[in-house]
Design a protein around this motif. Structure first.
Motif, PDB file in Angstrom:
ATOM      1  N   ARG A  26       0.814  -1.210   0.000  1.00 14.25           N
ATOM      2  CA  ARG A  26       0.000   0.000   0.000  1.00 14.25           C
ATOM      3  C   ARG A  26       0.847   1.260   0.000  1.00 14.25           C
ATOM      4  NH1 ARG A  26      -4.343  -0.333   4.701  1.00 14.25           N
ATOM      5  NH2 ARG A  26      -4.695   1.785   3.964  1.00 14.25           N
ATOM      6  N   LEU A  27       2.094   1.154   0.472  1.00 14.49           N
ATOM      7  CA  LEU A  27       2.932   2.345   0.580  1.00 14.49           C
ATOM      8  C   LEU A  27       3.462   2.754  -0.787  1.00 14.49           C
ATOM      9  CD1 LEU A  27       4.107   4.208   2.858  1.00 14.49           C
ATOM     10  CD2 LEU A  27       6.221   2.898   2.591  1.00 14.49           C
ATOM     11  N   VAL A  29       4.951   6.184  -1.226  1.00 14.33           N
ATOM     12  CA  VAL A  29       6.112   7.014  -0.896  1.00 14.33           C
ATOM     13  C   VAL A  29       6.354   6.916   0.606  1.00 14.33           C
ATOM     14  CG1 VAL A  29       7.088   9.340  -0.892  1.00 14.33           C
ATOM     15  CG2 VAL A  29       5.548   8.650  -2.745  1.00 14.33           C
ATOM     16  N   TRP A  38       0.191   6.692   0.728  1.00 15.36           N
ATOM     17  CA  TRP A  38      -0.222   5.288   0.689  1.00 15.36           C
ATOM     18  C   TRP A  38      -1.631   5.172   0.120  1.00 15.36           C
ATOM     19  CZ3 TRP A  38       0.945   7.389   5.701  1.00 15.36           C
ATOM     20  CH2 TRP A  38      -0.161   7.745   6.463  1.00 15.36           C
ATOM     21  N   SER A  40      -5.416   4.231   0.075  1.00 12.84           N
ATOM     22  CA  SER A  40      -6.545   4.137   1.002  1.00 12.84           C
ATOM     23  C   SER A  40      -7.774   3.830   0.173  1.00 12.84           C
ATOM     24  CB  SER A  40      -6.768   5.466   1.733  1.00 12.84           C
ATOM     25  OG  SER A  40      -5.725   5.745   2.625  1.00 12.84           O
ATOM     26  N   GLY A  41      -8.220   2.591   0.201  1.00 16.44           N
ATOM     27  CA  GLY A  41      -9.346   2.220  -0.646  1.00 16.44           C
ATOM     28  C   GLY A  41      -8.974   2.487  -2.095  1.00 16.44           C
ATOM     29  N   ASP A  42      -9.827   3.205  -2.813  1.00 14.94           N
ATOM     30  CA  ASP A  42      -9.523   3.494  -4.215  1.00 14.94           C
ATOM     31  C   ASP A  42      -8.828   4.845  -4.390  1.00 14.94           C
ATOM     32  OD1 ASP A  42     -11.617   5.054  -3.512  1.00 14.94           O
ATOM     33  OD2 ASP A  42     -12.964   4.426  -5.120  1.00 14.94           O
ATOM     34  N   GLY A  43      -8.440   5.468  -3.272  1.00 15.45           N
ATOM     35  CA  GLY A  43      -7.714   6.727  -3.340  1.00 15.45           C
ATOM     36  C   GLY A  43      -6.320   6.602  -2.742  1.00 15.45           C
ATOM     37  N   THR A  45      -3.723   8.498   0.142  1.00 12.24           N
ATOM     38  CA  THR A  45      -3.563   9.447   1.239  1.00 12.24           C
ATOM     39  C   THR A  45      -2.147   9.997   1.251  1.00 12.24           C
ATOM     40  OG1 THR A  45      -5.211   8.331   2.613  1.00 12.24           O
ATOM     41  CG2 THR A  45      -3.580   9.680   3.761  1.00 12.24           C
ATOM     42  N   ALA A  47       0.399  12.034   3.788  1.00 15.68           N
ATOM     43  CA  ALA A  47       0.450  12.307   5.227  1.00 15.68           C
ATOM     44  C   ALA A  47       1.792  12.872   5.632  1.00 15.68           C
ATOM     45  CB  ALA A  47       0.175  11.031   6.022  1.00 15.68           C
ATOM     46  N   THR A 141      -3.237  14.878   6.987  1.00 18.83           N
ATOM     47  CA  THR A 141      -3.417  14.004   5.835  1.00 18.83           C
ATOM     48  C   THR A 141      -4.165  14.755   4.739  1.00 18.83           C
ATOM     49  OG1 THR A 141      -5.563  13.068   6.441  1.00 18.83           O
ATOM     50  CG2 THR A 141      -3.609  11.989   7.360  1.00 18.83           C
ATOM     51  N   ASP A 143      -5.262  14.362   0.170  1.00 16.47           N
ATOM     52  CA  ASP A 143      -5.571  13.453  -0.924  1.00 16.47           C
ATOM     53  C   ASP A 143      -4.692  13.759  -2.122  1.00 16.47           C
ATOM     54  OD1 ASP A 143      -8.002  12.294   0.375  1.00 16.47           O
ATOM     55  OD2 ASP A 143      -8.545  14.411   0.341  1.00 16.47           O
TER      56      ASP A 143
ATOM     57  N   TRP B  38     -12.705   9.233   9.242  1.00 15.91           N
ATOM     58  CA  TRP B  38     -13.218   9.956   8.078  1.00 15.91           C
ATOM     59  C   TRP B  38     -13.187   9.044   6.855  1.00 15.91           C
ATOM     60  CZ3 TRP B  38      -8.652  12.073  10.450  1.00 15.91           C
ATOM     61  CH2 TRP B  38      -7.454  11.788   9.796  1.00 15.91           C
ATOM     62  N   SER B  40     -12.225   7.920   3.236  1.00 17.42           N
ATOM     63  CA  SER B  40     -11.084   8.019   2.314  1.00 17.42           C
ATOM     64  C   SER B  40     -11.420   7.169   1.113  1.00 17.42           C
ATOM     65  CB  SER B  40      -9.814   7.469   2.961  1.00 17.42           C
ATOM     66  OG  SER B  40      -9.361   8.285   3.994  1.00 17.42           O
ATOM     67  N   GLY B  41     -11.795   7.802   0.034  1.00 18.11           N
ATOM     68  CA  GLY B  41     -12.212   7.033  -1.138  1.00 18.11           C
ATOM     69  C   GLY B  41     -13.403   6.178  -0.759  1.00 18.11           C
ATOM     70  N   ASP B  42     -13.324   4.869  -1.039  1.00 18.90           N
ATOM     71  CA  ASP B  42     -14.442   3.993  -0.695  1.00 18.90           C
ATOM     72  C   ASP B  42     -14.239   3.316   0.659  1.00 18.90           C
ATOM     73  OD1 ASP B  42     -12.347   2.423  -1.424  1.00 18.90           O
ATOM     74  OD2 ASP B  42     -13.428   1.271  -2.943  1.00 18.90           O
ATOM     75  N   GLY B  43     -13.192   3.739   1.398  1.00 19.50           N
ATOM     76  CA  GLY B  43     -12.962   3.185   2.732  1.00 19.50           C
ATOM     77  C   GLY B  43     -13.069   4.259   3.797  1.00 19.50           C
ATOM     78  N   PHE B  89      -0.568   2.717   9.195  1.00 22.78           N
ATOM     79  CA  PHE B  89       0.565   3.603   8.920  1.00 22.78           C
ATOM     80  C   PHE B  89       0.813   4.560  10.081  1.00 22.78           C
ATOM     81  CE2 PHE B  89      -0.922   2.334   4.733  1.00 22.78           C
ATOM     82  CZ  PHE B  89       0.269   1.972   4.128  1.00 22.78           C
ATOM     83  N   LEU B  91       3.285   7.910  11.650  1.00 20.97           N
ATOM     84  CA  LEU B  91       4.271   8.979  11.533  1.00 20.97           C
ATOM     85  C   LEU B  91       4.847   9.192  12.925  1.00 20.97           C
ATOM     86  CD1 LEU B  91       2.155  11.572   9.472  1.00 20.97           C
ATOM     87  CD2 LEU B  91       3.748   9.857   8.574  1.00 20.97           C
ATOM     88  N   ASP B 143      -7.581   1.321   9.363  1.00 24.30           N
ATOM     89  CA  ASP B 143      -8.761   1.135   8.528  1.00 24.30           C
ATOM     90  C   ASP B 143      -9.916   0.626   9.370  1.00 24.30           C
ATOM     91  OD1 ASP B 143      -7.330   1.563   5.936  1.00 24.30           O
ATOM     92  OD2 ASP B 143      -6.184  -0.115   6.734  1.00 24.30           O
TER      93      ASP B 143
END
Lengths: 340, 340
Positions: A26-27, A29, A38, A40-43, A45, A47, A141, A143, B38, B40-43, B89, B91, B143
C-alpha cells in the motif's frame, strides 16, 4: 556519539535502517520525500507531520500565539502541497507546561482554526499533555490527485531530469527577513516581513495545478531554496545550476536588507513557496494556469535554474557565470547554532 | 487562568469550540472518541495521535529506551483497536535534546520497529526536532471495518444502551503495578509487572472481533477502568454499575499488592485492554470467537458491570452491593500531582 553529531538527516537515515523494508504493497512514498503516500481504498492518502518547539521554531514573546497556531498548520499544509495534493484532516498535539496562561492557548487555537478554515481542513483530533516546554505538533493528511490510470499523480523529489528548468512559485526571502528583523528588534519598522515569517501561505494551488499540467518533480522551500534544491538533486542524482540573479526577491526584503537580500532569498528558510522542475513548455503552461486561477496578469513561475549532468548537488552561479559560495547552509535543526 | 486549572479535558472542549463545526461530509467521528474517523475514497480511515514526554509519561533512567519506543506506538494502536479498526501507517515525531546519546535513539527505534512489525504497521515518515526534553509523538492511521451497507462499523463511546453488560478483555492493574514497583524501587522483584507497564499489548484482535460480532460500543482502558467507563457513560448519557469483585485482577499484581490489587485494577491506567458493552448474547459470541482466535479454552471476556438508567456516571459496588469510593481518579495529564 550524541544526536547533535548526526543531525536531523543522519537520524532519519538511522530510523529508516532500523525499520527495514516496509511491508505490504500500500505504501507509495515512504520516508525521504516531503510527505508519505499510501493507498486508502480506491484513493491515495498523503500524510505528514511537523513540530514547532518554543524557543527553537518560534521566538517566545516575539511571535503572537495566534500566528504560532497558523504556522504550525501551514508548515504541514506546505508538505502536502509539495506532493501536489490537497490537505483534508489534521490531528493537533499540544505539549503545555501547567502554568501556561489559557489565553495563549486560546489565541493559538484561534490561529489554527483560521488556517484550517482558509484551507478547508478539518481538525479531527489530537492530544494534550503536560511538558516543560511548549510544543505544537500537527499531523496532516490529504488526498493525492488520481489520474485516469488510477495511480496517484505526485510531485516527487526524485523526478528531476537533466534538461529540466527549475522554477519557483514566488518571491523568496521574506520569511528569513522577518526572522531577522524580529531578532534585531526592528519588527515595528518591517511589519510585512514579520507577517511573511509568522503567517506563511502554502501553495496548494501551485502544487495541484502543477500536477494537473504534468509536472512530476517538486518540493516546498522550508530549509531555503539552495538547500532544498540540493535535496532534489540528491534524490534525483542530478546536478543543478541556480542562477542567483534570477531568483525573485521579496520587495520588502530588498528595501530592508539591500546588500543581503539576494543571498537571503537563495538560502533563507520557511518561504513555503514550491520548487517545480520540468521542461520549459510545461512550466509555461503551469504559469498560465496559475495566472488564470489567481486572476493575475504577471509571471507566477520564475525560472531560477537548470538541471544538468555532472556532480550531484547545487552550484550557484552569478550573472557572469562565476560560482558563488553561500556560507549559510539552511536549517538543520539538531546542529548547535541552528535556530529554527 | 492557567492550563492546570482547566485540565486536559477542559482544554479539549475549548479547542473544539474554537474550531467550530467541522466542514464537509467526510468526517464520521471527530474530537471526543478514542480516534477520529473519516471517509477516504471507498474506505474509512481511523486516525489518532498520542505523545509520551520524558518524566511525565515515562520515568527517565527507569524504563528501557527500547520499551519507550514500543509503548509510544502501542498506545496509539490501542486507540485504533478501541474503534474496532486495524492499524496501518504511523508517523513518528521525536523531540530530542542535542546531547541525547545516539544509542538511546537507536534503542527507541528498535522497540518502535519491533512493535510496528508485530502489528503489521508501516512507519511512513515523521519529524525530528531539537528540544529541551525528550518527547515521542506518534500519529497512527488505520482502517475501519466496512459493512455490507458500505458504512464503517465502529466501536463508539456513545453507543452504550441501558441493559448492556459491561465487559473487559483481560485482567487489569498490571501496568499500574509496574509503575508502582518502578517508583518503589522493587522492579527487580517484579519483572512481569514492569513488563506489563513498559510493553503493553493492545487488543486489535478483540476490537475487530467485537465489531464483526455486532458490538457497537467500546473504548480502551488508558486512564483506568472506572474513569474510562465514565467516559462511555457521559458520551452515552447513561449510568453504569461496576462490580468491584468481578473485575479480573492480574495475578502478579495480586501477589505484589494483595491489599490494593482490586482498587488498582479498577482505577489503574494504561492496561490497554478494551471495555466492550453489549447484550449478554453478543458478548458471549465475542468471547467464543476470541477463544477460537487465540486457541485458548478459558474466558476471554469478563463481565464487570451493567449499563442502567439513572444519574450519568459510574457507581462502583462491592460484593454486598454497597457503594465504594475509589479516591484515585485516573490520569488527567495537566493537573498537578498527575504523573502519567
Amino acid at each position: 556519539v550524541e544526536v547533535r553529531d548526526l543531525g536531523e538527516f543522519g537520524l532519519i537515515d538511522r530510523l529508516q535502517k532500523a525499520l527495514g523494508r516496509p511491508p505490504g504493497d500500500r505504501l507509495v512514498v515512504g520516508i525521504g520525500d516531503d510527505a508519505a503516500v499510501w493507498r486508502s481504498g480506491d484513493g491515495f492518502t498523503i500524510a505528514t507531520t511537523d513540530t514547532m518547539v518554543e524557543g527553537v521554531h518560534f521566538l517566545p514573546g516575539k511571535v503572537a500565539w495566534k500566528d504560532v497556531g497558523w504556522k504550525a498548520l501551514a508548515a504541514n499544509i506546505s508538505d502536502v502541497a509539495a506532493m501536489g495534493g490537497t490537505p483534508a484532516f489534521a490531528l493537533v498535539t499540544l505539549c503545555l507546561p501547567p502554568d501556561t496562561p489559557v489565553e495563549h492557548v486560546d489565541a493559538m487555537y484561534a490561529g489554527l482554526a483560521e488556517c484550517a478554515e482558509t484551507y478547508g481542513i478539518t481538525v479531527a483530533g489530537g492530544d494534550i499533555v503536560s511538558a516543560r516546554e511548549i510544543t505544537v505538533t500537527v499531523a496532516l493528511t490529504g488526498d493525492a490527485i488520481v489520474g485516469p490510470d488510477r495511480k496517484p499523480h505526485l510531485l516527487r523529489r526524485s523526478a528531476a531530469r537533466v534538461g529540466d528548468d527549475v522554477a519557483v512559485t514566488g518571491p523568496l526571502g521574506a520569511s528569513a527577513g522577518g526572522l531577522r528583523v524580529l531578532k534585531e528588534g526592528l519588527a515595528a519598522q518591517h511589519p510585512s516581513l514579520v507577517e511573511s515569517h509568522a503567517r506563511p501561505w502554502p501553495r496548494v494551488d501551485a502544487g495541484t495545478i502543477g500536477v494537473r499540467a504534468g509536472i512530476t518533480c517538486g518540493m516546498d522551500i522550508s530549509d531555503g531554496l539552495a538547500q532544498d534544491l540540493g535535496h532534489i538533486c540528491r534524490a534525483s542524482s542530478v546536478r543543478a545550476e541556480l542562477y542567483l540573479d534570477r531568483i525573485p526577491i521579496d520587495n520588502n526584503l530588498t528595501l530592508a536588507y539591500p546588500a543581503d537580500a539576494a543571498s537571503m532569498a537563495a538560502a533563507g528558510g520557511e518561504d513555503y513557496e514550491l520548487i517545480l522542475t520540468g521542461d520549459a513548455a510545461t512550466l509555461a503552461a503551469v504559469d498560465q494556469a496559475l495566472r488564470r486561477h489567481l486572476d493575475l496578469d504577471f509571471p507566477q513561475l520564475h525560472t531560477v535554474g537548470r538541471i544538468t549532468t555532472g556532480h550531484v548537488g547545487v552550484v550557484i552561479l552569478d550573472a557572469t557565470g562565476a560560482e558563488v559560495d553561500l556560507t549559510s547552509r539552511g536549517w538543520d535543526h539538531l546542529r548547535p547554532g541552528s535556530h529554527s
